[in-house]
Design an enzyme around this catalytic site. Structure first.
Site, PDB file in Angstrom:
ATOM      1  N   LYS A  63     -16.460  18.086   0.474  1.00 62.72           N
ATOM      2  CA  LYS A  63     -15.016  17.932   0.345  1.00 62.72           C
ATOM      3  C   LYS A  63     -14.804  16.517  -0.157  1.00 62.72           C
ATOM      4  CE  LYS A  63     -12.792  16.862   4.066  1.00 62.72           C
ATOM      5  NZ  LYS A  63     -12.343  16.924   5.439  1.00 62.72           N
TER       6      LYS A  63
ATOM      7  N   ARG B  28      -1.433  14.882  -1.650  1.00 63.85           N
ATOM      8  CA  ARG B  28      -2.784  14.312  -1.653  1.00 63.85           C
ATOM      9  C   ARG B  28      -3.769  15.460  -1.808  1.00 63.85           C
ATOM     10  NH1 ARG B  28      -3.170   9.379   1.210  1.00 63.85           N
ATOM     11  NH2 ARG B  28      -5.075   9.972   2.254  1.00 63.85           N
TER      12      ARG B  28
ATOM     13  N   THR C   5      -2.418   1.441  -4.737  1.00 67.73           N
ATOM     14  CA  THR C   5      -2.863   2.573  -3.941  1.00 67.73           C
ATOM     15  C   THR C   5      -4.210   3.089  -4.427  1.00 67.73           C
ATOM     16  OG1 THR C   5      -2.358   4.835  -3.350  1.00 67.73           O
ATOM     17  CG2 THR C   5      -1.449   4.047  -5.409  1.00 67.73           C
TER      18      THR C   5
ATOM     19  N   PHE D 299     -18.543  10.349   5.014  1.00 61.49           N
ATOM     20  CA  PHE D 299     -17.634   9.888   3.957  1.00 61.49           C
ATOM     21  C   PHE D 299     -17.867   8.412   3.701  1.00 61.49           C
ATOM     22  CE2 PHE D 299     -13.721   7.913   2.581  1.00 61.49           C
ATOM     23  CZ  PHE D 299     -13.344   8.741   1.535  1.00 61.49           C
TER      24      PHE D 299
ATOM     25  N   ARG E  24      -5.690   4.178  -7.937  1.00 61.58           N
ATOM     26  CA  ARG E  24      -7.149   4.245  -7.921  1.00 61.58           C
ATOM     27  C   ARG E  24      -7.765   2.871  -7.658  1.00 61.58           C
ATOM     28  NH1 ARG E  24      -7.886   8.681  -6.641  1.00 61.58           N
ATOM     29  NH2 ARG E  24      -8.276  10.466  -7.949  1.00 61.58           N
TER      30      ARG E  24
ATOM     31  N   ASP F  51      -4.709   6.198  -4.455  1.00 62.13           N
ATOM     32  CA  ASP F  51      -4.448   7.574  -4.847  1.00 62.13           C
ATOM     33  C   ASP F  51      -4.596   7.794  -6.349  1.00 62.13           C
ATOM     34  OD1 ASP F  51      -4.083   9.070  -2.678  1.00 62.13           O
ATOM     35  OD2 ASP F  51      -1.937   8.679  -2.484  1.00 62.13           O
TER      36      ASP F  51
ATOM     37  N   ASP G  14       0.868  -1.151   0.000  1.00 57.93           N
ATOM     38  CA  ASP G  14       0.000   0.000   0.000  1.00 57.93           C
ATOM     39  C   ASP G  14       0.918   1.218   0.000  1.00 57.93           C
ATOM     40  OD1 ASP G  14      -2.258   1.592   0.459  1.00 57.93           O
ATOM     41  OD2 ASP G  14      -1.762   1.634   2.590  1.00 57.93           O
TER      42      ASP G  14
ATOM     43  N   ASP H 149      -1.386  -0.772   5.921  1.00 53.92           N
ATOM     44  CA  ASP H 149      -1.662  -0.329   7.282  1.00 53.92           C
ATOM     45  C   ASP H 149      -3.126  -0.050   7.536  1.00 53.92           C
ATOM     46  OD1 ASP H 149      -1.831   1.923   5.686  1.00 53.92           O
ATOM     47  OD2 ASP H 149      -1.365   3.244   7.351  1.00 53.92           O
TER      48      ASP H 149
ATOM     49  N   GLU I 260      -7.837  15.224   7.452  1.00 52.70           N
ATOM     50  CA  GLU I 260      -8.708  16.208   8.090  1.00 52.70           C
ATOM     51  C   GLU I 260      -7.977  16.917   9.205  1.00 52.70           C
ATOM     52  OE1 GLU I 260     -12.298  14.320   9.305  1.00 52.70           O
ATOM     53  OE2 GLU I 260     -13.227  14.702   7.364  1.00 52.70           O
TER      54      GLU I 260
END
Lengths: 1151, 357
Positions: free
Chosen positions: A569, A600, A680, A546, A768, A682, A387, A795, A505
């Site tokens: 957000k 990020r 990931t 979320f 993604r 991301d 990850d 993790d 956050e």
């Protein structure tokens, strides 16, 4: 349906339901069923079952050995395992009793009654005080606060340490005392118990003054068993799920058993040995009958058969003969193998936790072993799936940049400073920019208009949006009990700390705080924000939480002037498509730029509701939230209805720092022949840039992309193109980037093609990715034809599926909770520890266990083959060669300890060398030591040794002359004992030859085993044993030792067994040295540098260096170049090593 | 490498100065897998001298053993009587009872003493499993309870056809070797008996501890065996095995003890007596000898042979060339391997490419 306080309706039609009581049972056995159940469990194991069968056969028919010979080892094995399991279960019982017997306060008949936790029934009202854990799953009725909220932490459930706010339904929240609860009439309806911690659907019907009010219940109303009450003095709740039906208990599921490659090959070998066993038994039986076809062999005059034997049927005799042979040879399947392997794994796994190099100083965490079954698998890894966030990176977020209304800002010293110039903002170089926009007439904005001039309205709106749109809790660092901490919310305290479930956050909030917009907490329904010293209250109307599918969250607030605003957000792909105004395009560009820097990104947007709109929204939300069926789907629909027509405010860029030594670790893994895949969630760009910065991708690598494939066909085309490119260009390394969507396309239809491309890439990056996709990728690799060993490391909760799917799952003890750690096989604090874990520990464990397995088979072949050969000389009469006691104790006593100690302490190569030369890992990859070739070698060696034992002794005895000075003769037991003695010595010395790391324990058990054999035999043969009815072994051993010839024979046979082995080893070492063997030389040299002794390690470097220098001077052989140059020089090496040994007393006194 | 060590020492310093933590693993040699250890490497460097040494030692021992073995003389006389020319041929027919036959042999030199007299059988499976267990250890240790109740393992020689218990029961005892021998030296045409000492031919422990006779009943040894019958194949009961020596009877009869120790292999020898008395204490002088055999033990039925072996022994036992030869072979192999290794070493200089790794 749950009737609160168990006040059932008086009038009829109530069917009492059966609920589980509140007893938690994690133990497997009770005192009564322990023995049968445990035995059953154990005999389900194929090996134990096999020995049971052998034992039964021995009981039933006349067999060469007494049932004790196999019964005793079996009993030993079963007892050891049963004691271990019993102990574990006892611990569980103790824990259960503690939990079940914990005192709780329950409201019964109008007063608080103290009772035990196990007596809670569904429907009881339970009182829980601050910092207590909940004894059952409760629906919150009321708390000591007027608004009926309470804070809990679920650290023991999912590891999230943040405070979560849970609510009571307003109608019940008023019932804050026992007496008022007494009058409460309410019914809770909820779904059947299920394991998902975050799902709860229910409805409460409160009868208030004859009127029924229905309220929805969701997870925010449910207090889970195991969670802890925080910041709240006391609460009352009604138990809905109790005991084994509580969500915590439902989550106690057995993890699927992972089996290591070593274990698999071990089982294959066992089957091969079973084949050998059957073959030998059948061969013996057939030979017996062909031999005995002649009457003179079948029944010579001196050995007449008894009546029973003569009369029994031929077929029965044949079968019983076969079984007798089976019993005779059954020891070829090593009974103690499993026990030894288990002990080795259990004890050996401690070394991981003990390793200082795997200890993380800052977080005070050591490596953790959850499964010891997979130790050796660490040495076999071929693919690492990692990850990114929290694994490669620290997951310590730092706000870096943001884009507000199309302008990029950087944070410098707590100020937002615009960056560069854009064409349409010529004045953007000024630190304070005032720009007018179409919607600055909004009252929300105007309300902050008269604050500091240096901040534009957009900036402020943006900052406010960021500081309001979250689910962060605040905790104040002050002694508890000073009353409600929220009374201090206005009196701003600097010690406040944010508790967030997502580190992003937290980072954002801390950033806004630095810039002057401080979120100071939630009191009641209001969120309070302090803007440049001025406090403002926003009424929190709704939170749209979320979730990973939407990838965004929203809050609906009422600002001080009464307008209702939605702040959203989320990921740019989840927000921008729904935006209708604002600087969408520029923001998108900025977001991409941020991503390129490895930041990020989150996009922030808002929407202003008109009153009608809001009414519609509120109605829909309420409906969806109270729905009993398909609540999730309806909520999702509603959310997407609400989160649209957004106006983009800007975007944030948060940096996630790379962990220490990630690059080195990845490089080391690559050198070790391990392919590293980064999976990931991301963005593509972020992922690639992180990949580059952590060394996963090199600058020189040719990066192939498979992204944004929309259709099947296109995807296949692209794959073909890529594979062509790889073929054309195989000089340079390739890296592949895949995104989630393309991946699912590729996996659906073109798995093979995709695999082919992947295999030729030295680095693969998947971005993604959804959690399940991660697991799917792992499974794809796992099931590919080569069946590589995979390791997944991560993790977060989103890595759990991948961790469970991979052969070895490693959890990082990071910030995203402990869910990954709990589901992992091993847990470490930092990614860089992976190198040591694999390269050193994995290497050690693999060598140890693989040699252990091979050796076990070898020593049992040695053990049984002479017995087989003896049958050729005793008319296949199943006469045993060794005495029963020797048969029994061979595996338990005489040869068990050296291999166990070996398998705990062996170090083929020095750990530093292993760590510094990852390439050594390749030497053991693909189960090299358990390959069929090596297995064949060990087995053949076993057979050869057995032949030498047997025929050596045979020729000696077979000349049938006396071997004693007084002319007396030996008998059959002396012959067997001679073979056995030779065997014990040879087998022990063979292991000594394999041992490369002789600690005092190795010396002790190796020489001790041989000594023990002699002492035991003298003792055993020296006494007339009252309970044995034949004294066959009486004085046999002493007589054997009193013969000079026997001594010479023992020496001769042992030497001739080991001699070829030594020759082979030397030739291989010098003609075809493996890199492992080569590096052993360095190690010796290093041994001079730091003697590897306790003293050396604890005294640090300097003392040793001096000593090493001294040693070097003394021996004059310290030059490494010389030492490794030629053959003859390896001899000095050896003496070098010796000189250290002799020096060690000096060294000890020095230290 | 040094960097690593430095890091280690830093950690150590930290440990000394820093506060003691609960979770920190112990820094001991054991937990860190750093126990002091001897790490031998089997390289040609030690193996070549090692092999040479072992080889030389083995060759030395081998020569010694071989010479010792060569000094031992032995003489085998097969008296099965399969061939019609054999003097014992007449005894092989079933009809022959109490058949005596004579074998003659000549010694040209002195047969150095003490000379051991063995009888040998071939194709005789004393190691057959059912045969081997067919005895009663309790009975043989003189426990009279088992005289009347022999153990089942003795079957089919547990009880006779009249259901009387057999003592000693079992196949081994029943099949006891029954040929007897007398050795004569022919001196001037006169036969002079060579005394065969049948004492001390069984293991000391067997004679003194493992086996024992039952206590006398009414002062008579035979009475102790009343109610039992002799083994089927025996001509005399166990308490009359040796009529010449009252002490050599019962379970403590030396020949019986020798027989009861089963041989390991189908071809075996058992000690019958020693020639160490009187005129023959120095050995058998050169001359002609006659071996008088009371031939009663059948072996032809299962294709076996019988023989008598005269042998003297050294400290290492009887003539056994195997050990000497084996030591010589292994020893020379060691030397040869050492040389081969040297040659290979000289030819392909062993280069180590550690530096570039």
């Amino acid at each position: 349906t749950v009737y609160i306080a168990n006040r059932f309706p008086q009038h009829g039609h109530y069917i009492p339901q059966r609920f589980a009581d509140n007893r938690i049972i994690s133990s497997k056995y009770t005192i009564w069923n322990f023995i049968p159940k445990n035995l059953f469990e154990q005999f389900r194991r194929i090996a134990n079952f096999y020995f049971l069968i052998i034992f039964l056969v021995q009981l039933m028919i006349d067999t060469p050995t007494s049932p004790v010979t196999s019964g005793l080892p079996l009993f030993f094995v079963i007892t050891v395992t049963a004691i271990k399991q019993g102990y574990e279960d006892w611990l569980r019982h103790k824990a259960d009793n503690e939990v079940n017997g914990a005192p709780v306060l329950v409201v019964r008949s109008g007063s608080l009654v103290q009772t035990r936790s196990k007596n809670i029934r569904v429907g009881d009202i339970v009182r829980v005080a601050k910092d207590e854990t909940f004894p059952a799953d409760l629906v919150l009725l009321s708390s000591d606060r007027a608004e009926g909220t309470c804070h809990i932490t679920t650290a023991s459930l999912d590891g999230e340490t943040n405070l979560k706010t849970h609510f009571a339904v307003p109608e019940t929240a008023v019932s804050q005392s026992v007496s008022r609860l007494e009058t409460l009439q309410a019914v809770v309806e909820c779904q059947q118990p299920e394991a998902d911690l975050y799902r709860f659907v229910g409805r409460i019907t409160v009868t208030h003054q004859g009127e029924e009010i229905v309220r929805p219940l969701g997870p925010e109303n449910l207090l889970l068993r195991g969670a802890r009450l925080k910041n709240t003095k006391e609460i009352f709740g009604v138990a809905v799920y109790t005991g084994m039906e509580s969500k915590m208990a439902l989550n106690y599921k057995c993890k699927s058993q992972k089996r290591s490659a070593v274990e698999k090959s071990m089982n294959t070998f066992l089957i091969i040995y079973l084949g050998i066993l059957l073959f030998e038994a059948i061969l013996s039986t057939i030979l017996k009958y062909t031999w005995q076809a002649e009457a003179k062999w079948d029944e010579p005059f001196y050995n007449e058969k008894s009546e029973v034997e003569r009369n029994s049927s031929k077929i029965l005799k044949f079968i019983s003969d076969f079984l007798a042979f089976l019993v005779l040879y059954n020891f070829i399947i090593p009974i103690s193998l499993y026990v030894t392997v288990e002990m080795q794994k259990f004890l050996g796994s401690f070394f991981i936790g003990w390793d200082l190099d795997l200890y993380h100083e800052e977080s005070d965490q050591r490596a953790q072993v959850n499964t010891s079954d997979l130790n050796e698998e660490l040495g076999q890894v071929e693919y690492v799936f990692t990850d990114k966030t929290g694994t490669l990176t620290e997951n310590e977020m730092q706000f870096r940049e943001c884009s507000i209304n199309g302008i990029k800002y950087q944070e410098i010293n707590g100020k937002l400073v615009p960056e560069g110039m854009t064409e349409d903002t010529p004045d953007s170089s000024a630190p304070h920019l005032v720009r007018s926009n179409s919607n600055d007439d909004s009252v929300l904005v105007s309300s902050v208009c008269h604050t500091r001039v240096s901040q534009s309205r957009e900036e402020e709106l943006f900052l406010k949006a960021v500081s309001l749109c979250h689910t962060v809790q605040i905790s104040y660092d002050q002694p508890d009990g000073l009353g409600d901490p929220f009374s201090h919310a206005n009196g701003f305290t600097s010690q406040m700390e944010y508790y967030a479930s997502s580190p992003d956050e937290k980072a954002l909030l801390e950033a806004t705080k630095r810039m002057g917009v401080t979120f100071t907490g939630i009191s009641g329904e209001n969120m309070e924000v302090k803007t440049f010293g001025k406090s403002e209250k926003y009424k929190l109307l709704h939170v749209l939480e979320f979730d990973p599918n939407r990838r965004r969250m929203s809050v609906i607030l009422q600002n001080p002037s009464g307008e209702r605003v939605l702040f959203t957000k989320g990921a740019e792909s989840a927000v921008l498509p729904y935006a209708k105004s604002g600087e969408i395009e520029k923001t998108r560009v900025h977001v991409d730029e941020f991503a390129l820097k490895g930041l990020r990104t989150l996009v922030v947007a808002y929407r202003l509701f008109s009153t009608e709109e809001y009414k519609e929204v509120a109605r829909r939300l309420h409906e969806a939230r109270t729905a009993l069926q398909q609540r999730e789907e309806r909520l999702a629909d509603t959310f997407s209805f609400i989160e649209k027509d957004l106006e983009v405010l800007g975007a944030t860029g948060v940096e996630d720092k790379l962990q220490e030594k990630v690059q080195e670790t990845i490089e080391a893994l690559r050198l070790a022949g391990i392919k590293v895949w980064v999976l990931t969630g991301d963005k593509h760009e972020t992922a690639v840039s992180v990949s580059l910065s952590c060394g996963h991708f090199h600058r020189t690598m040719n990066i192939l992309e498979l992204v944004q494939q929309k259709t099947d066909h296109e995807c296949a085309e692209q794959l073909r193109r890529l594979s062509r490119r790889i073929r054309e260009d195989h000089v340079i390394q390739h890296g592949l980037v895949v995104d989630g969507a393309s991946l699912s396309l590729a996996l659906r239809e073109h798995e093979k093609l995709f695999m082919e491309v992947c295999k030729n890439c030295s680095a693969v990056l998947c971005c993604r990715m959804a959690p399940l996709q991660k697991a799917k990728v792992v499974r794809l690799l796992k099931t590919s034809p080569e069946k590589p060993i995979t390791l997944a490391i991560g993790d977060g909760a989103n890595d759990v599926s991948m961790i469970q799917e991979a052969h070895v799952g490693i959890g990082i003890m990071g910030k995203e909770g402990r869910q990954a750690v709990r589901n992992s096989d091993y847990a470490i604090a930092r990614f860089r520890f992976l190198a040591k874990l694999l390269l050193v520990h994995g290497h050690f464990y693999y060598i140890r266990i693989a040699t252990l397995v091979q050796y076990f088979f070898y020593k049992n072949v040695c053990f049984i083959t002479p017995q087989f050969l003896y049958q050729f000389f005793c008319l296949f009469s199943q006469q045993t060669l060794y005495d029963s006691v020797y048969l029994t104790l061979y595996n338990i006593c005489f040869t068990s300890l050296p291999i166990l100690v070996y398998s705990l302490f062996e170090q083929l190569v020095h750990p530093h060398v292993l760590h510094n030369k990852p390439a050594l890992y390749r030497d053991i990859s693909r189960n090299a030591i358990l390959s069929f070739k090596t297995f064949l070698y060990w087995t053949t060696l076993g057979f050869c040794h057995a032949f030498i034992f047997f025929f050596g002794s045979y020729i000696l005895m077979g000349e049938d002359t006396s071997l004693m000075g007084n002319g007396q003769m030996f008998g059959n037991w002396t012959f067997g004992t001679l073979v056995f003695t030779v065997m014990v010595i040879t087998v022990t010395l063979k292991l000594a030859l394999e041992t490369h790391f002789w600690t005092w324990m190795n010396h002790f058990v190796t020489w001790g085993s041989i000594a023990f054999y002699f002492i035991f035999s003298l003792f055993y043969g020296g006494i007339i044993w009252p309970f044995l009815h034949t004294q066959d072994m009486y004085f046999v051993f002493v007589q054997l030792l009193s013969s000079g010839s026997a001594w010479f024979a023992i020496v001769l046979i042992v030497v001739s067994c080991l001699f070829p082995d030594v020759v082979k080893k030397v030739f291989y070492r010098h003609l075809q040295p493996t890199s492992t063997q080569k590096s052993q030389f360095i190690e010796v040299y290093q041994g001079v540098g730091c003697m590897d002794s306790m003293c050396c390690f604890s005294e640090g470097h300097s003392g040793c260096a001096r000593l090493a220098w001294l040693v070097g001077r003394l021996t004059g052989r310290c030059d490494p170049a010389r030492a490794t140059r030629s053959w003859s020089d390896s001899d000095p090496f050896y003496s070098n090593d010796r000189s250290i040994l002799t020096l060690s007393p000096v060294e000890a006194t020095n230290c | 490498k040094y960097k690593l060590d430095n890091r280690k020492s830093n950690v150590d310093m930290f440990n000394l100065t820093g506060p003691s933590r609960t979770n920190r693993p112990d820094n001991t040699a054991f937990t860190q897998q750093r126990l002091p250890a001897w790490q031998p490497i089997l390289s040609a460097g030690i193996v070549i001298p090692g092999f040479t040494l072992i080889g030389l030692a083995f060759i030395g021992v081998g020569v010694a053993l071989f010479v010792t073995s060569q000094k031992i003389t032995d003489l085998e006389i097969d008296y099965t009587g399969v061939a019609a020319t054999s003097p014992c041929f007449k005894c092989t027919s079933f009809a022959a009872e109490n058949c005596m036959c004579q074998m003659e042999f000549t010694l040209t030199t002195l047969f150095e003493g003490p000379v051991f007299f063995y009888y040998g059988l071939t194709s005789y499976y004393q190691n057959f499993r059912t045969y081997g267990v067919s005895k009663d250890g309790y009975q043989l240790s003189g426990d009279t309870y088992y005289f009347n109740n022999p153990q089942d393992s003795c079957a089919p020689y547990q009880y006779d056809s009249n259901n009387n218990p057999i003592v000693p029961c079992g196949s081994i005892a029943n099949s006891m070797f029954s040929d007897t021998f007398q050795l004569y030296q022919v001196v001037n045409g006169m036969k002079k008996q060579v005394p065969l000492d049948g004492k001390g031919i069984a293991w000391w422990t067997d004679y003194n501890i493992k086996y024992s006779n039952p206590a006398l009943v009414n002062g008579s040894f035979a009475n102790a065996f009343s109610g039992t019958v002799k083994p089927v194949n025996w001509s005399k009961p166990v308490y009359e095995l040796d009529p010449t020596d009252q002490a050599n009877n019962g379970f403590l009869n030396q020949n019986f003890l020798v027989w009861m120790r089963q041989a390991a292999l189908p071809k075996f020898q058992k000690l019958y007596g020693r020639i160490a008395e009187g005129d023959y204490a120095q050995g058998l002088p050169a001359g002609n000898y006659t071996l008088l055999i009371n031939y009663s033990y059948p072996v032809i039925s299962f294709g076996g042979t019988k023989k008598v072996v005269l042998s003297n022994v050294s400290w290492m036992g009887g003539k056994n060339q195997f050990l000497g030869i084996a030591y010589l072979v292994i020893g020379s192999l060691c030397i040869v391997m050492a040389m081969v290794m040297l040659i290979i070493y000289a030819k392909y200089k062993f280069t180590d490419d550690d530096e570039d790794m």
